[in-house]
Design a protein around this motif. Sequence first.
Motif, PDB file in Angstrom:
ATOM      1  N   ARG A   1      33.189  51.867  29.652  1.00 17.30           N
ATOM      2  CA  ARG A   1      33.423  50.661  30.435  1.00 17.30           C
ATOM      3  C   ARG A   1      32.401  50.567  31.561  1.00 17.30           C
ATOM      4  O   ARG A   1      31.934  51.587  32.068  1.00 17.30           O
ATOM      5  CB  ARG A   1      34.812  50.689  31.057  1.00 17.30           C
ATOM      6  N   LEU A   2      32.124  49.345  31.968  1.00 13.70           N
ATOM      7  CA  LEU A   2      31.217  49.126  33.093  1.00 13.70           C
ATOM      8  C   LEU A   2      32.032  48.884  34.350  1.00 13.70           C
ATOM      9  O   LEU A   2      33.128  48.326  34.290  1.00 13.70           O
ATOM     10  CB  LEU A   2      30.367  47.892  32.825  1.00 13.70           C
ATOM     11  N   ALA A   3      31.488  49.294  35.478  1.00 10.26           N
ATOM     12  CA  ALA A   3      32.099  48.902  36.743  1.00 10.26           C
ATOM     13  C   ALA A   3      31.878  47.405  36.904  1.00 10.26           C
ATOM     14  O   ALA A   3      30.840  46.892  36.521  1.00 10.26           O
ATOM     15  CB  ALA A   3      31.451  49.674  37.884  1.00 10.26           C
ATOM     16  N   THR A   4      32.848  46.696  37.438  1.00  7.22           N
ATOM     17  CA  THR A   4      32.678  45.251  37.562  1.00  7.22           C
ATOM     18  C   THR A   4      32.760  44.833  39.027  1.00  7.22           C
ATOM     19  O   THR A   4      33.266  45.572  39.863  1.00  7.22           O
ATOM     20  CB  THR A   4      33.773  44.482  36.797  1.00  7.22           C
ATOM     21  N   ILE A   5      32.214  43.647  39.289  1.00  7.71           N
ATOM     22  CA  ILE A   5      32.411  43.027  40.588  1.00  7.71           C
ATOM     23  C   ILE A   5      33.478  41.970  40.363  1.00  7.71           C
ATOM     24  O   ILE A   5      33.338  41.138  39.464  1.00  7.71           O
ATOM     25  CB  ILE A   5      31.113  42.368  41.095  1.00  7.71           C
TER      26      ILE A   5
ATOM     27  N   ASN B   1      33.570  44.537  29.128  1.00  3.77           N
ATOM     28  CA  ASN B   1      34.800  45.313  29.205  1.00  3.77           C
ATOM     29  C   ASN B   1      35.936  44.632  28.448  1.00  3.77           C
ATOM     30  O   ASN B   1      36.713  45.297  27.761  1.00  3.77           O
ATOM     31  CB  ASN B   1      35.212  45.519  30.669  1.00  3.77           C
TER      32      ASN B   1
ATOM     33  N   ALA C   1      29.370  42.267  32.908  1.00  2.00           N
ATOM     34  CA  ALA C   1      30.137  43.511  32.841  1.00  2.00           C
ATOM     35  C   ALA C   1      31.606  43.220  32.547  1.00  2.00           C
ATOM     36  O   ALA C   1      32.239  43.919  31.755  1.00  2.00           O
ATOM     37  CB  ALA C   1      29.989  44.286  34.147  1.00  2.00           C
TER      38      ALA C   1
ATOM     39  N   SER D   1      27.127  47.831  38.043  1.00  2.00           N
ATOM     40  CA  SER D   1      27.628  46.981  36.958  1.00  2.00           C
ATOM     41  C   SER D   1      26.593  46.691  35.876  1.00  2.00           C
ATOM     42  O   SER D   1      26.918  46.057  34.880  1.00  2.00           O
ATOM     43  CB  SER D   1      28.168  45.668  37.526  1.00  2.00           C
TER      44      SER D   1
ATOM     45  N   LEU E   1      35.569  45.198  24.756  1.00  4.90           N
ATOM     46  CA  LEU E   1      35.937  46.574  24.402  1.00  4.90           C
ATOM     47  C   LEU E   1      37.458  46.741  24.386  1.00  4.90           C
ATOM     48  O   LEU E   1      38.029  47.343  23.478  1.00  4.90           O
ATOM     49  CB  LEU E   1      35.320  47.558  25.406  1.00  4.90           C
TER      50      LEU E   1
END
Lengths: 337, 339
Positions: A276-280, B203, B199, A265, B206
């Motif tokens: 996009r980022l991986a999220t928790i 997102n 994060a 992340s 975006l």
Amino acid sequence: MAEPILSVRGLETFFRPDEGIVRAVDGASFDLHPGQTLGIVGESGCGKSVTARSILRIVDRPGRVESGEILLRRADGQVVDIAKLDAKSALLRDIRGGEVGYVFQEPMSSLSAYHTIGNQLMEAIRLHRDVSKADARARAIELLRMVGIPRPEQRVDSYSFELSGGLRQRVMIALALAAEPRVLIADEPTTALDVTTQAQILDLIRRIQRERNLAVILITHDMGVIAEMADTVAVMYLGKVVETGPVDTIFHAPRHPYTQALLRSIPSVLATPLSRLATIAGSIPHPYARPPGCPFHPRCESFIAGTCDAGAPPVTGLAADHEVRCFLYDDAGTRRA
Amino acid sequence: MSAQPPVLAVENLKKHFPIRRGVLRRIVGHVKAVDDVSFAIARGETLSLVGESGCGKTTTSRCILRAVTPTSGAIRFRSGEGRDVDVAALPRSELRPVRRQMQMIFQDPYSSLNPRMTIADIIGEPLLVNGIGNLAERRQRVAELLDVVQLPRAYLNRFPHAFSGGQRQRIGIARALALNPQLIVADEPVSALDVSVQAQIINLLLELQERLGLSYLFVAHDLSVVKHVSHRVAVMYVGRIVEVAPTATFFRNPRHPYTEALLSAVPVPDPRRRAQRIVLEGEVADPSNPPPGCAFHPRCRYADERCERVTPTLQPAAGGSLVACHRAAELNLVGVAAA
């Protein structure tokens, strides 16, 4: 490897305000060797700062070290358990600054605005060494020069508010090193600084570490700083050390689902623009509402119902220097299906 | 960019703060916080403004919102109806309709929400202030906005203290979206958040941009975050833009020595890439007394005698960059690239 200079075993530091109990550090164990850097990384509320403060027994009330051992090997080879020392003992005061130096996060609020930086340095020197004022002043100037402060002969008489953030952090480091400790704890030393100043300070810490064979504990939330500086890493989440290992293992073969998710992340300068980022999922629970069982289970992708929410996971050794606290790995260290 | 006129065009913007001394408060000098800055943002585009503290990036963003009045220059804003206005020259009384279309997201989600107002009141306030809809319609709109930022509608009547940092930042974003703005100025919107929450917010920003065609002016110091959110990046140093470039070019082929140093200072989250960093000596120049010529020359490893005399202007370079450096064409600077 040689004997560790500092060895923390099963450290528990709890806060007991009227509302209940906060297990800020809930069983932390790690070793620190001379000339090495241990990085403690985690998000807010994970207990990384309290761990560091516990080592010097400077946890603010109502927090206190409840149990565990903090074994410091002193210069003469004797081992003392800091956790057992009387809070007001002369030995503890000797250790603070004398054996273990501490760099605080906020250089502005940690330096006195009423005393010149020279006076603060001289106080720290004369607290631990029997030297004259003139010698202490000369030594203070020497320290300022060592941490890269320009024109130290003049700066020694300035006040902290006359200095920029980067210079103040250099003064903090000089102060921590005034009595030549063998362990340096740096708690988010670069968080308040710009990247270019951060690079200068990290370089400085590395240089001093090399020159003095210092053992360094670096507390940070920044995985980039950890990758840059640490030899070994302890990842913390809600008071628990969930994974420890050599820095390369932590970044390239992490085993705990939290470490894995955290690494996925983080934004990176190497990423594709607009990706996009991986999220928790979710957010860090409130300290009073700590989930039962493994504290990470409500956000964990590999959550095993009936196991992870039932009891605390044991520590499993995956290699000699790689440990993980997770039900996914059995005693032999293999991952369950 | 496309042939469409930009949403925002900043031209030769200057903001000089007077320094006053003595009993008569005479002006003895000026802090040139923003000194001749020009850039444009297209519809649906994100321009990031980066630089060290004190470089003027926040002052620039505050000028655009007219939170401070610029000393000189033009800020042309194209409203949703296609009208062009110069925000810098507008009398105070005419600012409100323009401000509806440009909103701000703040850095600190703890101090930017009124602790005594419910979430419904916080998000609904822009509607109320601008006299939009009746109570029921406003309620409906607030509920929709909560959906947009992915917060449960059940939270409407709670107070900010009940929320985590990430949730508060979502509330701040919902408030900014309430009036369907064209442009959002986001000043360090994720720097106070934890990594795992950061994060989620990146997102969300975006996603909102894609869905609503928003333009962002993104003020940030964290270049890793900037890489994820921006179409283009502008670097400021002591009040001036020294380089503007499309994001990929900016990171791969920096053209200004200051950009190169900034990029090399960013810690890369990979212990196998402990590179030899360019450590900038000294400190950022004093904006009340900047060095002559190029303000960066005292810290620049490539500076020659021309840099000490002549202030460079932004000139086009290969790859769509604009750079203010005398030696840009001859230098071969190092960026960051995947291994």
